[in-house]
Design a protein around this motif. Structure first.
Motif, PDB file in Angstrom:
ATOM      1  N   LEU A 107      -1.946  -1.597 -15.221  1.00  9.51           N
ATOM      2  CA  LEU A 107      -3.124  -1.396 -14.380  1.00  9.51           C
ATOM      3  C   LEU A 107      -3.006  -0.104 -13.586  1.00  9.51           C
ATOM      4  CD1 LEU A 107      -5.808  -2.356 -13.191  1.00  9.51           C
ATOM      5  CD2 LEU A 107      -4.496  -3.722 -11.536  1.00  9.51           C
ATOM      6  N   ARG A 108      -1.804   0.171 -13.047  1.00 11.32           N
ATOM      7  CA  ARG A 108      -1.615   1.403 -12.280  1.00 11.32           C
ATOM      8  C   ARG A 108      -1.769   2.635 -13.176  1.00 11.32           C
ATOM      9  NH1 ARG A 108       0.186   3.293  -7.289  1.00 11.32           N
ATOM     10  NH2 ARG A 108      -0.084   5.550  -7.395  1.00 11.32           N
ATOM     11  N   GLU A 109      -1.261   2.563 -14.396  1.00 12.52           N
ATOM     12  CA  GLU A 109      -1.450   3.673 -15.339  1.00 12.52           C
ATOM     13  C   GLU A 109      -2.935   3.911 -15.585  1.00 12.52           C
ATOM     14  OE1 GLU A 109       2.201   4.112 -18.380  1.00 12.52           O
ATOM     15  OE2 GLU A 109       1.089   2.239 -18.618  1.00 12.52           O
ATOM     16  N   TYR A 110      -3.676   2.827 -15.738  1.00 11.19           N
ATOM     17  CA  TYR A 110      -5.108   2.963 -15.983  1.00 11.19           C
ATOM     18  C   TYR A 110      -5.833   3.507 -14.749  1.00 11.19           C
ATOM     19  CZ  TYR A 110      -9.836   1.861 -17.490  1.00 11.19           C
ATOM     20  OH  TYR A 110     -11.157   1.956 -17.837  1.00 11.19           O
ATOM     21  N   GLU A 111      -5.450   3.056 -13.576  1.00  8.37           N
ATOM     22  CA  GLU A 111      -6.048   3.573 -12.341  1.00  8.37           C
ATOM     23  C   GLU A 111      -5.859   5.081 -12.237  1.00  8.37           C
ATOM     24  OE1 GLU A 111      -4.123   1.512  -9.211  1.00  8.37           O
ATOM     25  OE2 GLU A 111      -4.884  -0.458  -9.792  1.00  8.37           O
ATOM     26  N   ASP A 112      -4.627   5.547 -12.457  1.00  8.82           N
ATOM     27  CA  ASP A 112      -4.342   6.979 -12.372  1.00  8.82           C
ATOM     28  C   ASP A 112      -5.132   7.760 -13.408  1.00  8.82           C
ATOM     29  OD1 ASP A 112      -2.618   6.550 -10.294  1.00  8.82           O
ATOM     30  OD2 ASP A 112      -0.797   6.630 -11.505  1.00  8.82           O
ATOM     31  N   PHE A 113      -5.248   7.199 -14.607  1.00  6.31           N
ATOM     32  CA  PHE A 113      -6.003   7.875 -15.672  1.00  6.31           C
ATOM     33  C   PHE A 113      -7.467   8.047 -15.286  1.00  6.31           C
ATOM     34  CE2 PHE A 113      -8.841   7.064 -19.311  1.00  6.31           C
ATOM     35  CZ  PHE A 113      -8.668   8.260 -19.992  1.00  6.31           C
ATOM     36  N   ILE A 114      -8.093   6.983 -14.834  1.00  5.31           N
ATOM     37  CA  ILE A 114      -9.516   7.042 -14.492  1.00  5.31           C
ATOM     38  C   ILE A 114      -9.756   7.968 -13.298  1.00  5.31           C
ATOM     39  CG2 ILE A 114     -11.451   5.704 -13.557  1.00  5.31           C
ATOM     40  CD1 ILE A 114     -11.057   5.301 -16.515  1.00  5.31           C
ATOM     41  N   VAL A 115      -8.925   7.851 -12.267  1.00  6.29           N
ATOM     42  CA  VAL A 115      -9.109   8.668 -11.057  1.00  6.29           C
ATOM     43  C   VAL A 115      -8.886  10.145 -11.360  1.00  6.29           C
ATOM     44  CG1 VAL A 115      -8.181   9.148  -8.769  1.00  6.29           C
ATOM     45  CG2 VAL A 115      -8.566   6.783  -9.470  1.00  6.29           C
ATOM     46  N   GLN A 116      -7.834  10.465 -12.099  1.00  4.50           N
ATOM     47  CA  GLN A 116      -7.530  11.868 -12.385  1.00  4.50           C
ATOM     48  C   GLN A 116      -8.511  12.503 -13.354  1.00  4.50           C
ATOM     49  OE1 GLN A 116      -3.439  12.287 -13.664  1.00  4.50           O
ATOM     50  NE2 GLN A 116      -2.702  10.938 -12.046  1.00  4.50           N
ATOM     51  N   THR A 117      -9.092  11.689 -14.235  1.00  5.31           N
ATOM     52  CA  THR A 117      -9.920  12.242 -15.309  1.00  5.31           C
ATOM     53  C   THR A 117     -11.402  12.235 -14.988  1.00  5.31           C
ATOM     54  OG1 THR A 117      -8.285  11.416 -16.900  1.00  5.31           O
ATOM     55  CG2 THR A 117     -10.406  12.114 -17.775  1.00  5.31           C
ATOM     56  N   TYR A 118     -11.903  11.145 -14.408  1.00  9.90           N
ATOM     57  CA  TYR A 118     -13.349  10.987 -14.240  1.00  9.90           C
ATOM     58  C   TYR A 118     -13.799  10.787 -12.799  1.00  9.90           C
ATOM     59  CZ  TYR A 118     -13.249  10.328 -19.306  1.00  9.90           C
ATOM     60  OH  TYR A 118     -13.052  10.511 -20.655  1.00  9.90           O
ATOM     61  N   LEU A 119     -13.026  10.070 -12.010  1.00 15.27           N
ATOM     62  CA  LEU A 119     -13.490   9.683 -10.668  1.00 15.27           C
ATOM     63  C   LEU A 119     -12.546  10.244  -9.610  1.00 15.27           C
ATOM     64  CD1 LEU A 119     -14.318   5.948 -11.512  1.00 15.27           C
ATOM     65  CD2 LEU A 119     -15.875   7.904 -11.553  1.00 15.27           C
ATOM     66  N   GLY A 120     -12.559  11.561  -9.486  1.00 17.36           N
ATOM     67  CA  GLY A 120     -11.614  12.235  -8.613  1.00 17.36           C
ATOM     68  C   GLY A 120     -11.701  11.850  -7.150  1.00 17.36           C
ATOM     69  N   GLU A 121     -12.862  11.466  -6.690  1.00 15.91           N
ATOM     70  CA  GLU A 121     -13.049  11.113  -5.281  1.00 15.91           C
ATOM     71  C   GLU A 121     -12.930   9.614  -5.024  1.00 15.91           C
ATOM     72  OE1 GLU A 121     -13.333  13.439  -2.994  1.00 15.91           O
ATOM     73  OE2 GLU A 121     -13.217  14.961  -4.571  1.00 15.91           O
ATOM     74  N   THR A 122     -12.662   8.862  -6.070  1.00 15.82           N
ATOM     75  CA  THR A 122     -12.593   7.406  -5.939  1.00 15.82           C
ATOM     76  C   THR A 122     -11.157   6.969  -5.664  1.00 15.82           C
ATOM     77  OG1 THR A 122     -14.403   7.189  -7.528  1.00 15.82           O
ATOM     78  CG2 THR A 122     -13.112   5.209  -7.070  1.00 15.82           C
ATOM     79  N   PRO A 123     -10.918   6.134  -4.662  1.00 22.00           N
ATOM     80  CA  PRO A 123      -9.549   5.652  -4.402  1.00 22.00           C
ATOM     81  C   PRO A 123      -9.079   4.691  -5.488  1.00 22.00           C
ATOM     82  CG  PRO A 123     -11.114   4.555  -2.955  1.00 22.00           C
ATOM     83  CD  PRO A 123     -11.876   5.625  -3.667  1.00 22.00           C
TER      84      PRO A 123
ATOM     85  N   SER B 208      -5.931 -15.457  -6.528  1.00 20.68           N
ATOM     86  CA  SER B 208      -4.863 -15.092  -5.593  1.00 20.68           C
ATOM     87  C   SER B 208      -3.807 -14.229  -6.279  1.00 20.68           C
ATOM     88  CB  SER B 208      -4.221 -16.347  -4.995  1.00 20.68           C
ATOM     89  OG  SER B 208      -3.735 -17.202  -6.011  1.00 20.68           O
ATOM     90  N   LEU B 209      -3.435 -14.593  -7.510  1.00 22.11           N
ATOM     91  CA  LEU B 209      -2.457 -13.778  -8.235  1.00 22.11           C
ATOM     92  C   LEU B 209      -3.056 -12.446  -8.675  1.00 22.11           C
ATOM     93  CD1 LEU B 209      -0.343 -16.159 -10.514  1.00 22.11           C
ATOM     94  CD2 LEU B 209       0.397 -14.798  -8.559  1.00 22.11           C
ATOM     95  N   ALA B 210      -4.352 -12.418  -8.943  1.00 21.42           N
ATOM     96  CA  ALA B 210      -4.994 -11.144  -9.280  1.00 21.42           C
ATOM     97  C   ALA B 210      -4.923 -10.184  -8.094  1.00 21.42           C
ATOM     98  CB  ALA B 210      -6.443 -11.375  -9.693  1.00 21.42           C
ATOM     99  N   ALA B 211      -5.094 -10.714  -6.889  1.00 22.00           N
ATOM    100  CA  ALA B 211      -4.956  -9.877  -5.694  1.00 22.00           C
ATOM    101  C   ALA B 211      -3.537  -9.337  -5.564  1.00 22.00           C
ATOM    102  CB  ALA B 211      -5.335 -10.679  -4.452  1.00 22.00           C
TER     103      ALA B 211
ATOM    104  N   ILE C 175      11.860 -15.272 -14.014  1.00 22.02           N
ATOM    105  CA  ILE C 175      11.977 -13.878 -14.450  1.00 22.02           C
ATOM    106  C   ILE C 175      10.787 -13.497 -15.329  1.00 22.02           C
ATOM    107  CG2 ILE C 175      13.291 -12.322 -15.964  1.00 22.02           C
ATOM    108  CD1 ILE C 175      15.843 -13.669 -14.919  1.00 22.02           C
ATOM    109  N   TYR C 176      10.401 -14.394 -16.235  1.00 25.19           N
ATOM    110  CA  TYR C 176       9.254 -14.099 -17.095  1.00 25.19           C
ATOM    111  C   TYR C 176       7.959 -14.031 -16.287  1.00 25.19           C
ATOM    112  CZ  TYR C 176      11.435 -14.102 -21.667  1.00 25.19           C
ATOM    113  OH  TYR C 176      12.169 -13.749 -22.768  1.00 25.19           O
ATOM    114  N   PHE C 177       7.799 -14.926 -15.342  1.00 27.20           N
ATOM    115  CA  PHE C 177       6.613 -14.884 -14.487  1.00 27.20           C
ATOM    116  C   PHE C 177       6.511 -13.541 -13.770  1.00 27.20           C
ATOM    117  CE2 PHE C 177       5.574 -15.349  -9.909  1.00 27.20           C
ATOM    118  CZ  PHE C 177       4.189 -15.370 -10.020  1.00 27.20           C
ATOM    119  N   LEU C 178       7.609 -13.111 -13.166  1.00 26.52           N
ATOM    120  CA  LEU C 178       7.616 -11.841 -12.434  1.00 26.52           C
ATOM    121  C   LEU C 178       7.467 -10.661 -13.390  1.00 26.52           C
ATOM    122  CD1 LEU C 178      10.486 -12.566  -9.877  1.00 26.52           C
ATOM    123  CD2 LEU C 178       8.017 -12.573  -9.449  1.00 26.52           C
TER     124      LEU C 178
ATOM    125  N   ALA D 181      -2.499  -5.388  -5.650  1.00 25.11           N
ATOM    126  CA  ALA D 181      -1.694  -4.850  -4.548  1.00 25.11           C
ATOM    127  C   ALA D 181      -0.388  -4.256  -5.062  1.00 25.11           C
ATOM    128  CB  ALA D 181      -1.414  -5.947  -3.523  1.00 25.11           C
ATOM    129  N   LEU D 182       0.223  -4.932  -6.022  1.00 24.66           N
ATOM    130  CA  LEU D 182       1.468  -4.437  -6.602  1.00 24.66           C
ATOM    131  C   LEU D 182       1.236  -3.129  -7.342  1.00 24.66           C
ATOM    132  CD1 LEU D 182       4.465  -5.021  -7.108  1.00 24.66           C
ATOM    133  CD2 LEU D 182       3.808  -6.325  -9.135  1.00 24.66           C
TER     134      LEU D 182
END
Length: 367
Positions: free
Chosen positions: A101-117, A309-312, A88-91, A316-317
């Motif tokens: 990471l997803r919060e950070y992705e959305d922040f960067i894409v919405q704020t600075y890199l609008g055309e970046t996936p 491998s876990l970073a991938a 449970i702790y591992f997961l 993905a998650l």
């Protein structure tokens, strides 16, 4: 596994940045929406409760200071209970690192890199996190030690330059405007951020001067609350609670108010890049712990073969876990706190069971 050495000073600086990172960047609008001008009081109550929790968490770790929790936990609970808890702790650590990471992705894409996936942003940060985790936990804490004062200078500069824009007549609201529900709901939501001192259970063998850990953690909580409270007070004085609660990233908007003379404008990329390093540190620690736990469950001598491998999997998650910022916000507001209380409460069960076992063993046998 070779035991690294983390000084108490490194622990203090790292935990301060750890508490500061996502609470200021991603959760400010929601907390202010709930607690309004009681936000500072909520932070103080949450910090006090977190200090009490840290006491019990460190007490558990101190009972076997040179052993890893994944190893000695089976001496407290039966193997068939302990292993599922560690899974449970591992997961949980992997999921939380992906969530941030997803919060950070959305922040960067919405704020600075609008055309970046999102996958490009997540992939680049994921590679950096994997390399950091592969280098070992000592590297991570040394990085925090080096960045702390740069981040501190940037945060202090932000508050100094924004001071002239504040509406100081709102000060009285911090004294007169109170809500019992706002204090309770805000504390319920905020306490798990500081309850993440649970990480100490997993890294305790790495620490030097272990007897000072509680004092160090207490000071980290105090400093973290101080930095967070200053930013929240400035948000409330600048925008007020209603406007702040309707801005997705209020800290970004506050930074954009800064103007130095007539030739230096738009300092937000510089200051936000410094704040982003605190997010990177948090993701790196959570990811490292997930790798560390998995390596110990499989009895591997080295965690490094698992990192990329876990970073991938983490990246993905992060890409698949939600449909966007709205879904992330919904999970945070409706389920995250309760989920965190369950995760952070598990070490208390271990402490209780270990205490009961020690008490039973200490009782004299009556013949």
């Amino acid at each position: 596994m070779k035991t690294a050495q983390i000084s108490q000073n490194q622990l203090l600086l790292f935990l301060t940045l750890y508490f500061y990172s996502t609470l200021v960047g991603f959760s400010a609008s929601h907390l202010i929406h709930i607690s309004q001008y009681d936000t500072i009081l909520v932070l103080c109550i949450s910090g006090l409760a977190a200090g009490i929790y840290a006491y019990f968490t460190i007490k558990l770790a101190n009972r076997r200071p040179n052993e890893f929790f994944v190893h000695y936990g089976k001496e407290i609970f039966p193997h068939w209970i302990h292993i599922p808890f560690m899974v449970i702790y591992f997961l949980s650590f992997l999921h939380t690192s992906a969530f941030v990471l997803r919060e950070y992705e959305d922040f960067i894409v919405q704020t600075y890199l609008g055309e970046t996936p999102n996958w490009a942003v997540g992939g680049m940060l994921g590679i950096v996190v994997a390399i950091t985790a592969r280098s070992g936990i000592q590297t991570l804490f040394r990085t925090a030690q080096g960045l702390f004062f740069l981040i501190l200078i940037a945060d202090v500069s932000n508050t100094i330059f924004i001071g002239k824009e504040l509406k100081w007549d709102r000060w009285m609201a911090f004294i007169t405007n109170h809500s019992g529900y706002g204090i309770f709901a805000g504390t319920y939501t905020t306490l798990p951020f500081f309850g993440e001192v649970i990480v100490l259970v997993f890294i305790f063998p790495y620490l030097t001067e272990k007897n000072k850990t509680l004092k160090t953690t207490s000071w980290a909580i105090v400093l973290g609350i101080l930095f967070i409270a200053v930013n929240f007070v400035f948000l409330l004085l600048l925008f007020g609670p209603n406007l702040t609660s309707h801005i997705t990233y209020p800290m970004l908007e506050m930074v954009r108010y800064i103007r130095i003379a007539d030739f230096i404008e738009n300092l937000d990329p510089f200051l936000i890049s410094i704040w982003s390093t605190t997010v990177y540190l948090k993701i790196s620690l959570l990811f490292y712990l997930s790798v560390h736990i998995l390596a110990q469950l499989f009895r591997l001598k080295d965690h490094r073969p698992l990192t990329f491998s876990l970073a991938a999997v983490m990246v993905a998650l992060s890409l698949q876990m939600s449909g966007g910022t709205a879904a992330l916000t919904s999970f945070y507001t409706e389920a995250w706190a309760t989920y965190s209380y369950f995760i952070e409460g598990i070490p208390l069960l271990y402490l209780l069971m270990d205490t009961i076992k020690r008490f039973i063993k200490s009782k004299p046998v009556i013949k």
